[in-house]
Write an enzyme that holds these catalytic residues in place. Structure first.
Site, PDB file in Angstrom:
ATOM      1  N   ARG A  75       8.769   9.078 -13.276  1.00  0.00           N
ATOM      2  CA  ARG A  75       7.363   8.813 -13.565  1.00  0.00           C
ATOM      3  C   ARG A  75       6.526   9.974 -13.019  1.00  0.00           C
ATOM      4  O   ARG A  75       6.540  10.236 -11.820  1.00  0.00           O
ATOM      5  CB  ARG A  75       6.917   7.505 -12.901  1.00  0.00           C
ATOM      6  CG  ARG A  75       5.429   7.276 -13.006  1.00  0.00           C
ATOM      7  CD  ARG A  75       4.971   5.969 -12.363  1.00  0.00           C
ATOM      8  NE  ARG A  75       3.533   5.868 -12.484  1.00  0.00           N
ATOM      9  CZ  ARG A  75       2.681   5.749 -11.452  1.00  0.00           C
ATOM     10  NH1 ARG A  75       3.119   5.697 -10.209  1.00  0.00           N
ATOM     11  NH2 ARG A  75       1.388   5.685 -11.660  1.00  0.00           N
ATOM     12  N   HIS A 119      -3.890   9.875 -13.544  1.00  0.00           N
ATOM     13  CA  HIS A 119      -3.690   9.620 -12.114  1.00  0.00           C
ATOM     14  C   HIS A 119      -4.807  10.355 -11.368  1.00  0.00           C
ATOM     15  O   HIS A 119      -4.553  11.264 -10.592  1.00  0.00           O
ATOM     16  CB  HIS A 119      -2.296  10.075 -11.685  1.00  0.00           C
ATOM     17  CG  HIS A 119      -1.775   9.428 -10.431  1.00  0.00           C
ATOM     18  ND1 HIS A 119      -0.565   8.768 -10.352  1.00  0.00           N
ATOM     19  CD2 HIS A 119      -2.293   9.347  -9.185  1.00  0.00           C
ATOM     20  CE1 HIS A 119      -0.361   8.322  -9.117  1.00  0.00           C
ATOM     21  NE2 HIS A 119      -1.396   8.670  -8.388  1.00  0.00           N
ATOM     22  N   GLU A 164      -3.599   2.786 -10.824  1.00  0.00           N
ATOM     23  CA  GLU A 164      -4.405   2.142  -9.775  1.00  0.00           C
ATOM     24  C   GLU A 164      -5.908   2.251 -10.008  1.00  0.00           C
ATOM     25  O   GLU A 164      -6.630   2.853  -9.195  1.00  0.00           O
ATOM     26  CB  GLU A 164      -4.067   2.743  -8.409  1.00  0.00           C
ATOM     27  CG  GLU A 164      -2.626   2.527  -7.984  1.00  0.00           C
ATOM     28  CD  GLU A 164      -2.374   2.943  -6.533  1.00  0.00           C
ATOM     29  OE1 GLU A 164      -3.252   3.563  -5.911  1.00  0.00           O
ATOM     30  OE2 GLU A 164      -1.271   2.638  -6.029  1.00  0.00           O
ATOM     31  N   ASN A 287       2.180  -1.122  -8.061  1.00  0.00           N
ATOM     32  CA  ASN A 287       2.424  -0.305  -6.876  1.00  0.00           C
ATOM     33  C   ASN A 287       2.207  -1.182  -5.650  1.00  0.00           C
ATOM     34  O   ASN A 287       1.149  -1.807  -5.518  1.00  0.00           O
ATOM     35  CB  ASN A 287       1.443   0.869  -6.802  1.00  0.00           C
ATOM     36  CG  ASN A 287       1.666   1.885  -7.914  1.00  0.00           C
ATOM     37  OD1 ASN A 287       2.641   1.803  -8.663  1.00  0.00           O
ATOM     38  ND2 ASN A 287       0.766   2.852  -8.027  1.00  0.00           N
ATOM     39  N   TYR A 289       2.461  -1.253  -1.382  1.00  0.00           N
ATOM     40  CA  TYR A 289       2.679  -0.574  -0.100  1.00  0.00           C
ATOM     41  C   TYR A 289       2.659  -1.522   1.088  1.00  0.00           C
ATOM     42  O   TYR A 289       3.484  -1.430   1.978  1.00  0.00           O
ATOM     43  CB  TYR A 289       1.660   0.558   0.092  1.00  0.00           C
ATOM     44  CG  TYR A 289       1.960   1.725  -0.822  1.00  0.00           C
ATOM     45  CD1 TYR A 289       2.913   2.670  -0.468  1.00  0.00           C
ATOM     46  CD2 TYR A 289       1.359   1.849  -2.068  1.00  0.00           C
ATOM     47  CE1 TYR A 289       3.244   3.721  -1.311  1.00  0.00           C
ATOM     48  CE2 TYR A 289       1.673   2.888  -2.923  1.00  0.00           C
ATOM     49  CZ  TYR A 289       2.620   3.827  -2.542  1.00  0.00           C
ATOM     50  OH  TYR A 289       2.950   4.849  -3.383  1.00  0.00           O
ATOM     51  N   GLU A 349       5.508   2.266  -7.909  1.00  0.00           N
ATOM     52  CA  GLU A 349       5.443   3.024  -6.648  1.00  0.00           C
ATOM     53  C   GLU A 349       5.767   2.098  -5.496  1.00  0.00           C
ATOM     54  O   GLU A 349       5.295   0.962  -5.446  1.00  0.00           O
ATOM     55  CB  GLU A 349       4.036   3.593  -6.375  1.00  0.00           C
ATOM     56  CG  GLU A 349       3.646   4.780  -7.200  1.00  0.00           C
ATOM     57  CD  GLU A 349       2.242   5.290  -6.852  1.00  0.00           C
ATOM     58  OE1 GLU A 349       1.787   5.111  -5.709  1.00  0.00           O
ATOM     59  OE2 GLU A 349       1.607   5.854  -7.754  1.00  0.00           O
TER      60      GLU A 349
END
Ligand code: FCB
Length: 441
Positions: A75, A119, A164, A287, A289, A349
């Site tokens: 990606r 992005h 995002e 994504n 985290y 991600e």
């Protein structure tokens, strides 16, 4: 490591401004990140993406690293200012040539290209005309998507429209900590709608050009109230609304959550927009985290919530809490909440920054990254076992790179980059992941 389903797609992720460098080459125009990073005081030690990992010139070596790792997909993102330097008007063929070479280079190595169209590197002329506060930017994005689809659509099957949108809205337009550096707080809300509208039009444009799998990538977080108090519970629900639901309800259900009345009542949302935004997607990129703990804000605060510490867990070099089970919690929660409207999911991600150093023997023993990835993959497997339809997992990131406002101070790579000479060195986590993937075959 437990076995993931057959055909599960393993990959690594990067983004154009974070790795490419070559910001003035082959006709690329300026982006908001060029402007922002060159503005004194905006990034760590004034770091910029001017050179970054010099991936623009070293992409073949990087593609070899991806192939040797044993993943099936890569990606990356396409820099709009390379393809259309002014964000409108003429297409720059030389910019597209770069992605053409990259896609072919991946395919000959047996790696599926998974490009993200946006992005965060908006062409600066579009920002000068209002950026994502302006509806026009959504229309421009659709045209750009069509141009890229025309060129690469014969070889690229899977596409990601936006990365995002919540982080771009919050950091870029609400708090000003990212490009374009505007601090509009709640007045940044139209940025959400215009990005989503651009996404919907881009899905249609790509479909018309042969795409078989199109998705958006959202940053999602499980939200934990700081206490049982009613105020903290309400604050957590509001945070969940802004961070998660504002970007999922419209694409999955074709409606904004009730708190977004500021959008629907002010004419920002026009008739038909929600139908465009809810154009069916084939998958959803997530994504993840860390979870977020939220408390009620003090009375004089401009926002109705504050984020508070998650104590008693390990932290990454960035200071982010390490909570692998948050990934399982997030995915099973989405599965329950969105039930029949939730498409298959790719984790696009996941990863961490660590304070890496090169030992005397040349090795980089990033055991914290191995622990992070190991824990998150196990949590992901639990979500798969619980019945969530998850099709793939991409590590952030292949390479150490320009970590936005943190510049080069945060290293997220499976591969170390020495920025003085651009030497790449596989870290222990790279070898660990390669062994894990070999065990999956
Ligand atoms: C995500 C971004 C990505 C990278 C990681 C650490 O929010 O999409 O570019 O910066 O965080």
């Amino acid at each position: 490591m437990p076995k993931f389903p057959p055909n599960f797609l393993w990959g690594v992720s990067t983004a154009s401004y974070q790795i490419e460098g070559a910001v003035q080459e082959d006709g690329r125009g300026p982006s908001i990140w060029d402007t922002f990073s060159h503005t004194p005081g905006r990034t760590h030690e004034g770091d910029t993406g001017d050179v970054a990992c010099d991936h623009y010139h070293r992409w073949a070596q990087d593609a070899d690293l991806i192939a040797d790792l044993g993943v099936g997909a890569y990606r990356f993102s396409i820099a709009w200012p390379r393809v259309q330097p002014a964000g409108t008007g003429p297409i720059n063929d030389k910019g597209l040539d770069f992605y053409d070479r990259l896609v072919d280079g991946l395919l000959v190595r047996g790696i599926a290209p998974v490009p993200t169209l946006y992005h965060w590197d908006l062409p600066q002329p579009l920002e000068d005309a209002g950026g994502w506060l302006s509806r026009d930017t959504a229309e421009r994005f659709a045209e750009y998507a069509a141009a890229v689809g025309d060129r690469l659509g014969d070889r690229v099957r899977r596409w990601i429209t936006l990365n995002e949108p919540v982080v771009h809205m919050a950091e870029g337009y609400a708090f000003g900590t990212h490009a374009p550096g505007r601090a509009l707080l709640l007045d940044a809300l139209p940025v959400a709608h215009h990005q989503l509208l651009g996404h919907g039009w881009a899905v249609r444009a790509l479909r018309e050009r042969g795409a078989t799998e199109v998705m958006i990538t959202n940053n999602c977080t499980p939200v934990w109230p700081a206490s049982d108090s009613a105020d903290d519970q309400v604050a957590a629900a509001v945070y969940d609304g802004f961070h998660n639901r504002l970007f999922l309800d419209p694409v999955l259900r074709g409606e904004y959550p009730p708190f977004a009345a500021a959008l629907t009542d002010t004419g920002v949302v026009r008739d038909g927009d929600l139908d465009v935004i809810a154009t069916p997607m084939d998958a959803l990129g997530i994504n993840y985290y860390h979870p977020t703990r939220v408390a009620a804000a003090p009375d004089d605060s401009p926002l109705p919530f504050v984020t508070t510490d998650i104590a008693d867990v390990p932290r990454t070099a960035f200071g982010w809490p390490v909570v692998p089970d948050g990934l399982r919690e997030l995915l099973t929660g989405l599965h329950e909440h969105y039930a029949d409207v939730l498409p298959p999911i790719y984790i696009t991600e996941n990863g961490c920054s660590t304070s890496d150093s090169i030992d005397a023997d040349g090795r980089i023993r990033d055991t914290d990254r191995i622990d992070y990835l190991d824990g998150h993959l196990r949590a992901l497997h639990e979500a798969v076992s619980a019945g969530v339809d998850i099709r793939g997992y991409f590590v952030w990131s292949l390479l150490d790179n320009f970590e936005w406002a943190e510049g080069y101070s945060q290293r997220f790579g499976l591969v170390h980059v020495d920025y003085a000479n651009q030497q790449r060195t596989a870290k222990d986590s790279y070898d660990w992941l390669r062994a894990v993937l070999a065990g999956q075959r």
